[in-house]
Design a protein around this motif. Sequence first.
Motif, PDB file in Angstrom:
ATOM      1  N   THR A   1      -1.367  -0.308  -3.825  1.00  0.00           N
ATOM      2  CA  THR A   1      -0.561   0.108  -4.972  1.00  0.00           C
ATOM      3  C   THR A   1      -0.660  -0.933  -6.085  1.00  0.00           C
ATOM      4  O   THR A   1      -0.500  -2.130  -5.861  1.00  0.00           O
ATOM      5  N   VAL A   2      -0.962  -0.452  -7.297  1.00  0.00           N
ATOM      6  CA  VAL A   2      -1.124  -1.333  -8.446  1.00  0.00           C
ATOM      7  C   VAL A   2      -0.280  -0.821  -9.606  1.00  0.00           C
ATOM      8  O   VAL A   2       0.092   0.361  -9.665  1.00  0.00           O
ATOM      9  N   GLY A   3       0.004  -1.729 -10.554  1.00  0.00           N
ATOM     10  CA  GLY A   3       0.670  -1.344 -11.780  1.00  0.00           C
ATOM     11  C   GLY A   3      -0.338  -1.034 -12.867  1.00  0.00           C
ATOM     12  O   GLY A   3      -1.560  -1.012 -12.627  1.00  0.00           O
ATOM     13  N   LYS A   4       0.146  -0.841 -14.085  1.00  0.00           N
ATOM     14  CA  LYS A   4      -0.729  -0.440 -15.180  1.00  0.00           C
ATOM     15  C   LYS A   4      -1.695  -1.539 -15.606  1.00  0.00           C
ATOM     16  O   LYS A   4      -2.664  -1.267 -16.324  1.00  0.00           O
ATOM     17  N   THR A   5      -1.443  -2.781 -15.177  1.00  0.00           N
ATOM     18  CA  THR A   5      -2.410  -3.859 -15.440  1.00  0.00           C
ATOM     19  C   THR A   5      -3.486  -3.919 -14.367  1.00  0.00           C
ATOM     20  O   THR A   5      -4.364  -4.779 -14.420  1.00  0.00           O
ATOM     21  N   LEU A   6      -3.399  -3.010 -13.366  1.00  0.00           N
ATOM     22  CA  LEU A   6      -4.298  -2.947 -12.216  1.00  0.00           C
ATOM     23  C   LEU A   6      -4.081  -4.122 -11.251  1.00  0.00           C
ATOM     24  O   LEU A   6      -4.946  -4.418 -10.428  1.00  0.00           O
ATOM     25  N   GLN A   7      -2.902  -4.753 -11.331  1.00  0.00           N
ATOM     26  CA  GLN A   7      -2.542  -5.809 -10.395  1.00  0.00           C
ATOM     27  C   GLN A   7      -1.774  -5.228  -9.224  1.00  0.00           C
ATOM     28  O   GLN A   7      -0.985  -4.281  -9.379  1.00  0.00           O
ATOM     29  N   SER A   8      -1.974  -5.807  -8.041  1.00  0.00           N
ATOM     30  CA  SER A   8      -1.204  -5.435  -6.860  1.00  0.00           C
ATOM     31  C   SER A   8       0.289  -5.583  -7.144  1.00  0.00           C
ATOM     32  O   SER A   8       0.722  -6.546  -7.791  1.00  0.00           O
ATOM     33  N   LEU A   9       1.085  -4.640  -6.652  1.00  0.00           N
ATOM     34  CA  LEU A   9       2.527  -4.706  -6.849  1.00  0.00           C
ATOM     35  C   LEU A   9       3.173  -5.806  -6.014  1.00  0.00           C
ATOM     36  O   LEU A   9       4.288  -6.220  -6.305  1.00  0.00           O
TER      37      LEU A   9
ATOM     38  N   ASP B   1     -11.299   3.891  -6.184  1.00  0.00           N
ATOM     39  CA  ASP B   1     -10.757   4.688  -5.082  1.00  0.00           C
ATOM     40  C   ASP B   1      -9.831   3.917  -4.157  1.00  0.00           C
ATOM     41  O   ASP B   1      -8.977   4.510  -3.503  1.00  0.00           O
ATOM     42  N   CYS B   2      -9.975   2.594  -4.050  1.00  0.00           N
ATOM     43  CA  CYS B   2      -9.142   1.846  -3.113  1.00  0.00           C
ATOM     44  C   CYS B   2      -7.752   1.595  -3.664  1.00  0.00           C
ATOM     45  O   CYS B   2      -6.869   1.128  -2.940  1.00  0.00           O
TER      46      CYS B   2
ATOM     47  N   CYS C   1       0.845  -1.195   0.000  1.00  0.00           N
ATOM     48  CA  CYS C   1       0.000   0.000   0.000  1.00  0.00           C
ATOM     49  C   CYS C   1       0.876   1.238   0.000  1.00  0.00           C
ATOM     50  O   CYS C   1       2.052   1.204   0.425  1.00  0.00           O
ATOM     51  N   ASP C   2       0.323   2.351  -0.445  1.00  0.00           N
ATOM     52  CA  ASP C   2       1.066   3.605  -0.360  1.00  0.00           C
ATOM     53  C   ASP C   2       0.991   4.149   1.058  1.00  0.00           C
ATOM     54  O   ASP C   2       0.391   3.535   1.950  1.00  0.00           O
ATOM     55  N   LYS C   3       1.579   5.295   1.293  1.00  0.00           N
ATOM     56  CA  LYS C   3       1.668   5.832   2.657  1.00  0.00           C
ATOM     57  C   LYS C   3       0.304   6.209   3.226  1.00  0.00           C
ATOM     58  O   LYS C   3       0.166   6.366   4.445  1.00  0.00           O
ATOM     59  N   ARG C   4      -0.719   6.312   2.376  1.00  0.00           N
ATOM     60  CA  ARG C   4      -2.063   6.640   2.849  1.00  0.00           C
ATOM     61  C   ARG C   4      -2.934   5.399   3.020  1.00  0.00           C
ATOM     62  O   ARG C   4      -4.080   5.508   3.413  1.00  0.00           O
ATOM     63  N   GLY C   5      -2.392   4.211   2.691  1.00  0.00           N
ATOM     64  CA  GLY C   5      -3.129   2.979   2.914  1.00  0.00           C
ATOM     65  C   GLY C   5      -3.886   2.457   1.718  1.00  0.00           C
ATOM     66  O   GLY C   5      -4.632   1.469   1.844  1.00  0.00           O
ATOM     67  N   PHE C   6      -3.704   3.056   0.530  1.00  0.00           N
ATOM     68  CA  PHE C   6      -4.362   2.569  -0.678  1.00  0.00           C
ATOM     69  C   PHE C   6      -3.496   1.500  -1.349  1.00  0.00           C
ATOM     70  O   PHE C   6      -2.262   1.578  -1.320  1.00  0.00           O
TER      71      PHE C   6
END
Length: 359
Positions: free
Chosen positions: A254-262, A272-273, A247-252
């Motif tokens: 993080t995904v790549g351009k395929t919309l997959q979790s990093l 929004d999530c 997740c990023d520092k705000r808790g969302f």
Amino acid sequence: MNGRFDLLLAGAGHAHLGVLRLWLNGQRPKGRIALVSEGPHAWYSGMLPGLLAGLYRPEQCRIPLQALCTAIDVELLQGRLLGLDPTSNSVELADGRHLSATWLSLNLGSQPRVPRGAGAALEVLPVKPFEAFLKGWELWQQAPQALAILGGGAAGVELALALTPLVPALTLLSSTQVLVGHPPALRKRAVRRLAEAGVVVREGIAVDAIDGDALLAGNQVAWRGGRVILATGASALPWLGSSGLACDKRGFVTVGKTLQSLSHRQVFAAGDCASLGATPRSGVYAVRQGPVLAANLSAALSGSPLTLFLPQRRSLALLADGQGGAMLSWAGFTAEGELLGWWKDRLDRAFISRHIGKP
């Protein structure tokens, strides 16, 4: 019920609605698929101000999920998500159920930021989730009082214009300028509309706490009263940050351009999530993610190559003015009037119709 699926869609946000709509048109992939939703309907946020202003009935602003899911052989599971374990590809619901899947897709939305101390002598009503907000607003309307709205973005402005005829007085508090990030001409139109409606606008007021009946900005009292609506910026669901997903520092998530979790490639996230570079969190971008998400979920199930999501450089803004008209912004051009309100109404009704199988 066996809780193991090929694909589990968690949340009925705009991106997942786009996925289901494409499947309704014959693009459903093979496999056992379920949708988890807290309620039986998906509410369309673009029509919420019109609903509050009395321009729509509730049933015109929501999509019945059971009928949609039945039409495309997707199991609808109602329940509130409490957590997620990406190592076992499973989610936990509030009623104790645990569901797992080979692939997970998250479209959970966000929640407004809540000032510390909320809930003392001041009634606080977050604008999300929409169904809870509507129930709370219905109770408030039994004995209208002066109220404040926290948040000077598009949601706060539209709510203020819709609600000011229904309460004795309304104050809009924004930590920045109203509609920051939008063209100055649109902001000018909105500020004028708010003034004409009798809304008190206070900009540069960063409310961070509640003390009794007072909203505090630092050590200063920004407003006193009995009721406040939270239309503040997006805040991540608390349990996402502790789920094990990157997740990023705000808790969302993080995904790549395929919309997959990093961190976990078997998990997709949209709307929004999700956190994808500088992509804004708005319904416009979530809707645009729907077709790419649908293509990638199908590709994941079949082992095919994935598609990249490329956000558009500019987006259309159509803000309801509370009286049936609208304000428009596109590529630096702005306008307002009843004709734009008619156009917005057509677009909004078409969005609902596309997801309930009506022409």
